[in-house]
Design a protein around this motif. Sequence first.
Motif, PDB file in Angstrom:
ATOM      1  N   LYS A 148       0.861  -1.181   0.000  1.00 16.83           N
ATOM      2  CA  LYS A 148       0.000   0.000   0.000  1.00 16.83           C
ATOM      3  C   LYS A 148       0.897   1.232   0.000  1.00 16.83           C
ATOM      4  O   LYS A 148       1.877   1.291   0.743  1.00 16.83           O
TER       5      LYS A 148
ATOM      6  N   PHE B 139       1.317   5.461   0.404  1.00 20.21           N
ATOM      7  CA  PHE B 139       0.726   6.609   1.095  1.00 20.21           C
ATOM      8  C   PHE B 139       1.537   7.857   0.781  1.00 20.21           C
ATOM      9  O   PHE B 139       2.751   7.862   0.967  1.00 20.21           O
TER      10      PHE B 139
ATOM     11  N   THR C 258       1.593  14.572   8.360  1.00 16.73           N
ATOM     12  CA  THR C 258       1.123  13.185   8.355  1.00 16.73           C
ATOM     13  C   THR C 258       1.878  12.380   9.403  1.00 16.73           C
ATOM     14  O   THR C 258       3.098  12.382   9.443  1.00 16.73           O
TER      15      THR C 258
ATOM     16  N   ASP D 272      -1.953   8.317  11.257  1.00 19.73           N
ATOM     17  CA  ASP D 272      -2.758   8.572  10.057  1.00 19.73           C
ATOM     18  C   ASP D 272      -2.689   7.388   9.099  1.00 19.73           C
ATOM     19  O   ASP D 272      -3.694   6.970   8.534  1.00 19.73           O
ATOM     20  N   VAL D 273      -1.501   6.853   8.915  1.00 19.39           N
ATOM     21  CA  VAL D 273      -1.326   5.695   8.040  1.00 19.39           C
ATOM     22  C   VAL D 273      -2.030   4.478   8.645  1.00 19.39           C
ATOM     23  O   VAL D 273      -2.691   3.714   7.935  1.00 19.39           O
TER      24      VAL D 273
ATOM     25  N   THR E 262      -5.752   4.694   8.045  1.00 20.84           N
ATOM     26  CA  THR E 262      -6.053   4.400   6.645  1.00 20.84           C
ATOM     27  C   THR E 262      -5.938   2.903   6.368  1.00 20.84           C
ATOM     28  O   THR E 262      -6.785   2.326   5.678  1.00 20.84           O
TER      29      THR E 262
ATOM     30  N   GLN F 149      -6.363   0.572   8.546  1.00 19.65           N
ATOM     31  CA  GLN F 149      -7.505  -0.034   9.226  1.00 19.65           C
ATOM     32  C   GLN F 149      -8.719  -0.030   8.301  1.00 19.65           C
ATOM     33  O   GLN F 149      -9.415  -1.038   8.174  1.00 19.65           O
ATOM     34  N   ASP F 150      -8.960   1.084   7.637  1.00 23.24           N
ATOM     35  CA  ASP F 150     -10.085   1.178   6.704  1.00 23.24           C
ATOM     36  C   ASP F 150      -9.889   0.269   5.489  1.00 23.24           C
ATOM     37  O   ASP F 150     -10.792  -0.475   5.109  1.00 23.24           O
ATOM     38  N   ARG F 151      -8.707   0.326   4.893  1.00 24.61           N
ATOM     39  CA  ARG F 151      -8.447  -0.445   3.671  1.00 24.61           C
ATOM     40  C   ARG F 151      -8.487  -1.958   3.907  1.00 24.61           C
ATOM     41  O   ARG F 151      -8.851  -2.711   3.017  1.00 24.61           O
TER      42      ARG F 151
END
Length: 121
Positions: A24, A26, A32, A36-37, A40, A42-44
């Motif tokens: 992935k 970023f 940042t 923050d990563v 993200t 976690q969502d992906r």
Amino acid sequence: MLKKEALLLIPNVLKVFLENGQIKSFTFDGRTTVKDVMVTLQDRLSLRHIEHFALVLEYSSLEQSHRFLLLQDKQPLAHVVQRTHYHGMRCLFRVSFFPKDPVELLRHDPAAFEYLYIQVG
């Protein structure tokens, strides 16, 4: 020349290597953070609980074959990249500590349990 696994190939773009072989990418700026990563990711990855996971830098040293450096949530990515000798390092999304009760994790977050299983299996 940087290896293809290097932490940065493109300025301000961090590649994170996942245990399932995916990568992935970023983009980041001075604000940042590692957190923050993580959010993200976690969502992906459709994870509900990421408290058992962390971003780590993996690198080889002359004394030991592989070493890992755990990144703290509040660290800005730009600071991590500027302060480390990142050539030859890879950023990984890994289990940072094993849950007390893996069955509980399986019940509450099957995706997190599967990611844990891939890593320790």
